[in-house]
Structure formats: C-alpha cells, structure tokens
Design a protein around this motif. Structure first.
Motif, PDB file in Angstrom:
ATOM      1  N   GLU A   1      -2.341   2.209  -4.766  1.00 56.55           N
ATOM      2  CA  GLU A   1      -1.080   2.011  -4.036  1.00 56.55           C
ATOM      3  C   GLU A   1       0.123   2.254  -4.944  1.00 56.55           C
ATOM      4  O   GLU A   1       1.098   2.904  -4.539  1.00 56.55           O
ATOM      5  CB  GLU A   1      -1.038   0.596  -3.455  1.00 56.55           C
TER       6      GLU A   1
ATOM      7  N   LEU B   1       0.525   6.011  -5.602  1.00 64.58           N
ATOM      8  CA  LEU B   1       1.046   6.709  -4.421  1.00 64.58           C
ATOM      9  C   LEU B   1       2.540   6.448  -4.265  1.00 64.58           C
ATOM     10  O   LEU B   1       3.331   7.379  -4.025  1.00 64.58           O
ATOM     11  CB  LEU B   1       0.291   6.258  -3.172  1.00 64.58           C
ATOM     12  N   LYS B   2       2.948   5.189  -4.412  1.00 63.64           N
ATOM     13  CA  LYS B   2       4.366   4.846  -4.249  1.00 63.64           C
ATOM     14  C   LYS B   2       5.225   5.565  -5.278  1.00 63.64           C
ATOM     15  O   LYS B   2       6.277   6.139  -4.935  1.00 63.64           O
ATOM     16  CB  LYS B   2       4.557   3.331  -4.367  1.00 63.64           C
TER      17      LYS B   2
ATOM     18  N   ARG C   1       5.503   9.284  -4.386  1.00 57.08           N
ATOM     19  CA  ARG C   1       6.394   9.520  -3.242  1.00 57.08           C
ATOM     20  C   ARG C   1       7.843   9.241  -3.598  1.00 57.08           C
ATOM     21  O   ARG C   1       8.749   9.959  -3.147  1.00 57.08           O
ATOM     22  CB  ARG C   1       5.927   8.691  -2.045  1.00 57.08           C
TER      23      ARG C   1
ATOM     24  N   PHE D   1      -7.171   2.518   3.523  1.00 60.52           N
ATOM     25  CA  PHE D   1      -5.960   2.929   2.807  1.00 60.52           C
ATOM     26  C   PHE D   1      -5.532   4.330   3.241  1.00 60.52           C
ATOM     27  O   PHE D   1      -4.354   4.574   3.512  1.00 60.52           O
ATOM     28  CB  PHE D   1      -6.230   2.881   1.306  1.00 60.52           C
ATOM     29  N   ALA D   2      -6.494   5.235   3.331  1.00 55.46           N
ATOM     30  CA  ALA D   2      -6.190   6.613   3.738  1.00 55.46           C
ATOM     31  C   ALA D   2      -5.642   6.661   5.157  1.00 55.46           C
ATOM     32  O   ALA D   2      -4.736   7.449   5.461  1.00 55.46           O
ATOM     33  CB  ALA D   2      -7.451   7.471   3.628  1.00 55.46           C
TER      34      ALA D   2
ATOM     35  N   LYS E   1      -3.965   4.265   6.704  1.00 58.83           N
ATOM     36  CA  LYS E   1      -2.611   3.698   6.686  1.00 58.83           C
ATOM     37  C   LYS E   1      -1.599   4.687   6.116  1.00 58.83           C
ATOM     38  O   LYS E   1      -0.478   4.816   6.627  1.00 58.83           O
ATOM     39  CB  LYS E   1      -2.621   2.415   5.848  1.00 58.83           C
ATOM     40  N   GLU E   2      -2.000   5.428   5.093  1.00 54.27           N
ATOM     41  CA  GLU E   2      -1.072   6.327   4.400  1.00 54.27           C
ATOM     42  C   GLU E   2      -1.165   7.779   4.857  1.00 54.27           C
ATOM     43  O   GLU E   2      -0.484   8.648   4.308  1.00 54.27           O
ATOM     44  CB  GLU E   2      -1.323   6.257   2.889  1.00 54.27           C
ATOM     45  N   LYS E   3      -2.016   8.044   5.860  1.00 55.92           N
ATOM     46  CA  LYS E   3      -2.207   9.406   6.374  1.00 55.92           C
ATOM     47  C   LYS E   3      -2.576  10.388   5.249  1.00 55.92           C
ATOM     48  O   LYS E   3      -1.889  11.381   5.004  1.00 55.92           O
ATOM     49  CB  LYS E   3      -0.967   9.893   7.120  1.00 55.92           C
ATOM     50  N   LEU E   4      -3.685  10.083   4.598  1.00 52.85           N
ATOM     51  CA  LEU E   4      -4.198  10.926   3.523  1.00 52.85           C
ATOM     52  C   LEU E   4      -5.546  11.497   3.906  1.00 52.85           C
ATOM     53  O   LEU E   4      -6.386  10.803   4.488  1.00 52.85           O
ATOM     54  CB  LEU E   4      -4.367  10.102   2.238  1.00 52.85           C
TER      55      LEU E   4
END
Length: 482
Positions: free
Chosen positions: A209, A212-213, A216, A249-250, A252-255
């Motif tokens: 997380e 990723l943050k 981004r 997680f994927a 939720k984060e559209k991965l």
C-alpha cells in the motif's frame, strides 16, 4: 569518425539501461573458467564449475522424464511410428507413449509447422482441463495462450500494459530480474514493494500500500501487481490467506494481477494455492470481485520437468476486456506461434501418465525421485548456511533457490568499495574465483537498504560443492575480520 551505422551511443538507450544479473558478469566469468577446464590447460584451484546462478536443471544433471522425451522423439521423427514393434520390443516404448505421440501429431500435424498463434487447440484444452482439476473451477481454453516459456508471456503482458514512461508495475523485491529488465526496455516504471524476510519472505500488505501510494503521488499510473509464488529468488510459498489479501487489494485499487506460478510443483512446506483458485473462491462469496483481471503463468522449465531449452509455457487470462484480449492476440500473432515441440511438452506436463497407464510407474518414480533430491539438497544447503558465520537463511519452502543474508566484516565492505563492486558482488566473485561456484549477488534482485544477500540454486547434484562453499566462507571471514 564512426565506421559503423550502429554504435553504443545510437542504439536504443533503454536496452542499455536494462540489467539481467543471472546472466551477467559473474556468469560470463564462470563460462570462461568452464572453457579453461575443458581445454585441459588450467591452473584453477577447482576442477568443476557449479552454475548455481540460474534455474537450469538439466545443465546440472537433472535427467529428463522418460515419457516426455520418448514422445518428443516420435514427434520429431514420425517415421519411427511405422516400426511400432521395434519401438516396443527393442526400445522399451510403451503403448501410451505411442498413442500420445499420434494424438499430438493429429493436433499439430508436424512440429515443424506453425500452429495457431495462441497455440494448438487440443493442447490448450489439455491445459484448461489441468487448471480445472487443480483448482476445482472451470477454465476456458479460449483464454489460454501457449508461449515460449513464461518469460514470453511476461513480455507480452508488459508490452500490452506499458503505454507510457509513466506506466508503473508493482514488483516484489527481491525479484526475478526479468521484470525490471523488461520494464526498463519498455521505458516504464518498476514500483518496488519489499517482501518481509522475517516472515519467510511473505507479502506485507502495508508495504504494498505504501509503495502504491508513493508511486501515485509521484504521478505514476500503476496498472498491475506482480506476485511470484513460489518465490524467485526467495524460495517463499504463499499461504491461501496471502493470495486472498493480494486479490482484495488489487480489486480495491483496480490493478491487474500477474501471478508468476512457474514453481507451483516445487513446494516443500504446505501446499500451493493458485491465484486462479483464490479468485474464483472470492467471486463465489462476493460478486464485487468479478471485475478483477488476472493473468497467471506456468512453464515447463521448472518443477520436475526442467525442459528449459524447449521453451514452453502458457498464460491464462481471466476478467480482461474483450477489446484488450484482441490486442493481446494481435501481439502474440506478430511472433507467429510459440515453439510447437515446446507446446507438446506443455501438454505432457499438464497431462502426464495416470495410474493404470503403462508409463505411470516409471513416470512416478522419476518425478518423485527428482522432487526428493531437490528437497534433500535444499535442506543440506540450508543446514550448511546455519553453520556459516554471519549467514542467516529462511527455511526452504519452495521453488529452486535459497536467498541467504550475509553479514560481512567492515574490512570486506571496504575492500569491495576499492574494487568498485557492491559487497555482495565482491563476495560472489571471490567465491567463484576460489571454488568455481557461481551464485548471484542479492543486489541483482533488489534488497532492503543496508542488507546483503546472494541467491543460489540447489540443483547441482551431490554435496561436494556445499563443502567447497563452507570452506571458502570460513577462509573469507577469517581474512577480512578486523
């Protein structure tokens, strides 16, 4: 004035940026030593080179599975099928070997002919059957692409995803350098997330997380997360709960999830849970996971098969937009098709002899023997590391590698700096020069700041080379202690 059209200054700069440690300078030097030994004009302090730098089982004397090679021999020379009596009585070929070769020839016509771009239809159906039996959920052969090893599948998927220099992919660190090298060539961004060494190199969701943050926030368009399970170079094996956590997680984060599962049969602790199974189990409980995009990859290069040179593998697409799938099909079509003999070995890997078949007993004996040997050597090496000063290693859980931490004396670190190398590279070169054992420095895979590692396979037969390594390490530590 330059006399060549191509110079180091005007070729693709992204190729120059890419690094691939497992076949880097250490490997080049080890091959030089191998040539010197073969020439008989060597004064090296060892008589064999041990290529523990790369998962290449048959180079290190792993025997091919008889069923696979017998079928392959008939595919390469179908005229042999005109002498079935000789095959059976003189050469020991079983009826199921002959039947499988005939069936595969019916599917591909000739291993010297192109197949469909996605691979032969019947072989993709066999892969779908395998996935369904493994996971307990249906698989669609039209979503399965045969490939020239898993590496080719990774290359395809990353080419499709990487749309600009701001495209990012979450990659586990330490990682197999295929990912960082390919992203470098594509001028895209590797977004590293660190695995937790204290927990057997498991995934740490908070670190993913955070990575990723940060990416981004830096303006990176992160599109995918790569998971290597069982792990390379770490040897870790993820539990079902870890697989589920990554999938959630994927979602939720559209991965897009890229699951590199080439070591799925190399599991020593627990059992393998595929991302496909994890995904279908999640979707059965909650339809909010129905839009997850998953690409999972497998290969004939690893496991007990070890047919690296035949370049066979597959990837399965789940949940992808049909318009994107059309572009993936176009991309693989540019290369015409994967090697057809490799496709046929994929079919045998996913559909080996079964109990009651004539070849089953020999197949099972060979398969189990290879697995037992790998596990025994993994634990022998692990036990050796436990006795080596300053070396810490996680219990072998899977794949073909160990990735121990090495704590080196300051004098060795200073000597490495003087030599223009990182301390782990310095150690690895000293090991090679003294023993002929070629490992890969941890810096080639990425590692936490302030830590040092190396990756070694446990494919080489026997234990003599393990003794060489422990003796070297003892001498190295004594030499560089303050």
């Amino acid at each position: 004035m330059a006399t060549k059209a191509l110079t180091l200054e005007n070729i693709n700069p992204h190729v120059k940026t890419a690094k691939y440690a497992v076949r880097g300078e250490l490997a080049v030097r080890s091959e030089k030593y191998r040539s010197e030994l073969a020439s008989g004009k060597s004064d090296l302090p060892f008589d064999t080179v041990i290529s523990a730098n790369i998962g290449n089982p048959q180079q290190l004397d792993q025997k091919p599975i008889t069923f696979f090679r017998q079928v392959a021999s008939l595919l390469e020379n179908p005229q042999l099928l005109e002498k079935e009596d000789v095959l059976k009585s003189g050469l020991g070929y079983k009826t199921d070997v002959i039947e499988r070769a005939k069936w595969l020839l019916k599917e591909v016509k000739s291993v010297g002919a192109y197949s469909q771009s996605m691979g032969a239809t019947g072989i993709r159906q066999s892969v779908a059957n395998f996935i369904e039996q493994r996971d307990g959920h249906p698989a669609d052969p039209s979503s399965i692409y045969l490939s020239a090893g898993a590496s080719s599948g990774v290359n395809t998927l990353l080419h499709i995803m990487c749309a600009s220099p701001k495209t990012g992919v979450l990659v586990p660190i330490p990682q197999y350098p295929l990912y960082t090298a390919t992203l470098a060539v594509l001028d895209a961004v590797c977004v590293p997330y660190y695995l937790d060494e204290s927990k057997g190199w498991g995934t740490d969701l908070s670190k993913i997380e955070d990575a990723l943050k940060k990416a981004r926030d830096d303006g990176i368009d992160v599109k995918s997360i790569v998971v290597i399970n069982p792990g390379n170079p770490t040897g870790a094996s993820l539990a079902a709960d870890d697989v589920e956590a990554v999938l959630k997680f994927a979602a939720k984060e559209k991965l897009v999830v890229m699951a590199d599962e080439v070591y799925q049969t190399n599991v020593f602790i627990g059992s393998f849970t595929s991302f496909k199974k994890g995904l279908r189990d999640l979707q059965a409980k909650d339809d909010k996971y129905n839009d997850i995009e998953l690409a999972s990859l497998h290969s004939i290069s690893k496991g007990m098969v070890g047919e690296c040179g035949h370049r066979g593998g597959y990837f399965e697409l789940v949940g992808f937009d049909p318009a994107v799938v059309e572009q993936i099909y176009k991309f693989v079509s540019i290369s015409l098709c994967p090697p057809v003999i490799g496709q046929c070995i994929v079919e045998m890997m996913v559909n080996p002899p079964k109990e009651g078949d004539e070849s089953y007993e020999l197949y099972k004996t060979e398969y189990d023997g290879i697995f037992k040997g790998l596990k025994e050597r993994a634990y022998a090496l692990y036990e050796a590391f436990k006795q080596m000063e300053g070396v810490e290693c996680q219990t072998p859980a899977g794949s073909m590698y160990l990735f121990p931490t090495i704590n080196l004396p300051q004098k060795a670190i200073d000597a490495a700096k003087e030599d223009g190398k990182s301390p782990d590279e310095f150690y690895a070169f000293k090991l090679l020069d003294a023993t002929g054992i070629c490992v890969v420095a941890g810096s080639g895979f990425g590692q936490q700041e302030g830590t040092l590692h190396f990756r070694t396979t446990f494919l080489a037969p026997g234990t003599d080379w393990v003794g060489r390594m422990t003796k070297f390490h003892k001498g190295f530590m004594e030499e560089y202690k303050a």
